[in-house]
Design a protein around this motif. Structure first.
Motif, mmCIF file in Angstrom:
data_model
loop_
_atom_site.group_PDB
_atom_site.id
_atom_site.type_symbol
_atom_site.label_atom_id
_atom_site.label_comp_id
_atom_site.label_asym_id
_atom_site.label_seq_id
_atom_site.Cartn_x
_atom_site.Cartn_y
_atom_site.Cartn_z
ATOM 1 N N THR A 5 53.492 -31.050 -53.845
ATOM 2 C CA THR A 5 53.220 -29.892 -52.999
ATOM 3 C C THR A 5 51.734 -29.574 -52.909
ATOM 4 N N SER A 6 50.880 -30.414 -53.477
ATOM 5 C CA SER A 6 49.440 -30.153 -53.407
ATOM 6 C C SER A 6 48.941 -30.460 -51.991
ATOM 7 N N PRO A 7 47.766 -29.903 -51.627
ATOM 8 C CA PRO A 7 47.213 -30.174 -50.287
ATOM 9 C C PRO A 7 47.050 -31.675 -50.082
ATOM 10 N N VAL A 8 47.327 -32.095 -48.896
ATOM 11 C CA VAL A 8 47.297 -33.525 -48.568
ATOM 12 C C VAL A 8 45.876 -33.916 -48.187
ATOM 13 N N ASP A 9 45.339 -34.940 -48.878
ATOM 14 C CA ASP A 9 44.010 -35.435 -48.567
ATOM 15 C C ASP A 9 44.060 -36.572 -47.564
ATOM 16 N N ALA A 10 45.198 -37.185 -47.378
ATOM 17 C CA ALA A 10 45.320 -38.319 -46.471
ATOM 18 C C ALA A 10 46.447 -38.057 -45.484
ATOM 19 N N VAL A 11 46.316 -38.637 -44.306
ATOM 20 C CA VAL A 11 47.312 -38.473 -43.263
ATOM 21 C C VAL A 11 47.822 -39.841 -42.874
ATOM 22 N N GLU A 12 49.139 -40.012 -42.849
ATOM 23 C CA GLU A 12 49.722 -41.277 -42.411
ATOM 24 C C GLU A 12 50.318 -41.069 -41.028
ATOM 25 N N LEU A 13 49.967 -41.957 -40.124
ATOM 26 C CA LEU A 13 50.493 -41.861 -38.773
ATOM 27 C C LEU A 13 51.951 -42.281 -38.759
ATOM 28 N N THR A 14 52.749 -41.636 -37.929
ATOM 29 C CA THR A 14 54.166 -41.966 -37.810
ATOM 30 C C THR A 14 54.319 -43.386 -37.292
ATOM 31 N N GLY A 15 55.124 -44.161 -37.942
ATOM 32 C CA GLY A 15 55.379 -45.531 -37.507
ATOM 33 C C GLY A 15 54.233 -46.472 -37.808
ATOM 34 N N SER A 16 53.298 -46.066 -38.633
ATOM 35 C CA SER A 16 52.140 -46.889 -38.926
ATOM 36 C C SER A 16 51.966 -46.978 -40.437
ATOM 37 N N VAL A 18 48.930 -47.380 -41.614
ATOM 38 C CA VAL A 18 47.539 -47.010 -41.833
ATOM 39 C C VAL A 18 47.481 -45.567 -42.326
ATOM 40 N N THR A 19 46.758 -45.351 -43.405
ATOM 41 C CA THR A 19 46.559 -44.018 -43.944
ATOM 42 C C THR A 19 45.077 -43.687 -43.842
ATOM 43 N N TYR A 20 44.785 -42.570 -43.150
ATOM 44 C CA TYR A 20 43.403 -42.139 -43.016
ATOM 45 C C TYR A 20 43.116 -41.066 -44.051
ATOM 46 N N GLY A 21 41.945 -41.126 -44.612
ATOM 47 C CA GLY A 21 41.542 -40.153 -45.610
ATOM 48 C C GLY A 21 40.045 -40.218 -45.804
ATOM 49 N N PRO A 22 39.532 -39.606 -46.866
ATOM 50 C CA PRO A 22 38.090 -39.598 -47.105
ATOM 51 C C PRO A 22 37.498 -40.997 -47.264
ATOM 52 N N ASP A 23 38.244 -41.908 -47.860
ATOM 53 C CA ASP A 23 37.726 -43.263 -48.057
ATOM 54 C C ASP A 23 37.967 -44.166 -46.854
ATOM 55 N N ASN A 24 38.890 -43.798 -45.954
ATOM 56 C CA ASN A 24 39.222 -44.600 -44.783
ATOM 57 C C ASN A 24 39.316 -43.667 -43.573
ATOM 58 N N PRO A 25 38.148 -43.277 -43.004
ATOM 59 C CA PRO A 25 38.176 -42.301 -41.905
ATOM 60 C C PRO A 25 38.737 -42.929 -40.615
ATOM 61 N N ALA A 26 39.284 -42.080 -39.774
ATOM 62 C CA ALA A 26 39.798 -42.525 -38.479
ATOM 63 C C ALA A 26 38.636 -42.951 -37.600
ATOM 64 N N PRO A 27 38.857 -43.911 -36.706
ATOM 65 C CA PRO A 27 37.773 -44.342 -35.817
ATOM 66 C C PRO A 27 37.383 -43.232 -34.844
ATOM 67 N N VAL A 28 36.129 -43.202 -34.467
ATOM 68 C CA VAL A 28 35.616 -42.215 -33.530
ATOM 69 C C VAL A 28 35.718 -42.791 -32.122
ATOM 70 N N ILE A 29 36.293 -42.031 -31.224
ATOM 71 C CA ILE A 29 36.411 -42.453 -29.831
ATOM 72 C C ILE A 29 35.282 -41.806 -29.046
ATOM 73 N N GLU A 30 34.460 -42.630 -28.438
ATOM 74 C CA GLU A 30 33.331 -42.121 -27.654
ATOM 75 C C GLU A 30 33.834 -41.543 -26.335
ATOM 76 N N PRO A 31 33.166 -40.505 -25.798
ATOM 77 C CA PRO A 31 33.550 -39.984 -24.484
ATOM 78 C C PRO A 31 33.319 -41.061 -23.417
ATOM 79 N N PRO A 32 34.104 -41.035 -22.341
ATOM 80 C CA PRO A 32 34.025 -42.104 -21.351
ATOM 81 C C PRO A 32 32.640 -42.300 -20.745
ATOM 82 N N ARG A 33 31.980 -41.231 -20.367
ATOM 83 C CA ARG A 33 30.641 -41.344 -19.804
ATOM 84 C C ARG A 33 29.741 -40.362 -20.534
ATOM 85 N N ALA A 34 29.333 -40.753 -21.723
ATOM 86 C CA ALA A 34 28.514 -39.873 -22.545
ATOM 87 C C ALA A 34 27.134 -39.708 -21.902
#
Length: 160
Positions: A5-16, A18-34
């Motif tokens: 029941t402790s706060p979750v530091d990592a998030v697992e995507l449904t059906g995946s 891959v677990t994202y967390g402090p050691d494995n950050p999610a990729p950054v998506i650049e805006p289409p026309r920055a």
């Protein structure tokens, strides 16, 4: 994911797996026309917000105008078989109906043009292509508005 029941530091995507967390950050998506260094800061306006608001407001007004037009033309005035030159001449003899049709024409063209401008911005990837498509669009919209307005205001029922 953990079952404690402790706060979750990592998030697992449904059906995946891959677990994202402090050691494995999610990729950054650049805006289409920055914005780049070549893009001046002065161009940052609220034009898109005003375009969005215009689409919503003009859509509501257009629904009222078009449904009113169809109700009056097709239901109350006897249907499509009565529409002809004399019918239009009689209708446009009144400034009310000229104004109704003029507002409907202007709003429909500006609403449709703004919608197509948004589609061009979304799907035309090269700046040169966007420029020429929008130039063609604005020319067509302006031509149709000018021509339609001229027809409404210079209509002569006594033409032979």
């Amino acid at each position: 994911m953990s079952t404690d029941t402790s706060p979750v530091d990592a998030v697992e995507l449904t059906g995946s797996s891959v677990t994202y967390g402090p050691d494995n950050p999610a990729p950054v998506i650049e805006p289409p026309r920055a914005r780049t260094k070549r893009t001046p800061r002065a161009t940052r306006t609220n034009f898109e917000l005003y375009g969005w608001l215009f689409m919503r407001l003009s859509g509501v007004v257009l629904v009222v105008l078009v449904l009113g037009h169809l109700l009056i033309q097709l239901v109350l005035d006897g249907g499509v078989t009565k529409v002809g030159f004399a019918f239009v001449a009689g209708r446009w003899a009144s400034p009310f109906w000229q104004g109704w049709d003029l507002v409907m024409l202007w709003l429909a063209m500006l609403h449709g043009g703004n919608g197509l401008r948004t589609v061009i911005n979304d799907y035309a990837e090269q700046a040169n292509t966007r420029f020429w498509l929008k130039t063609l669009l604005f020319t067509a919209v302006a031509f149709t508005i000018v021509l339609g307005s001229l027809v409404i205001f210079t209509f002569d029922p006594n033409i032979r």
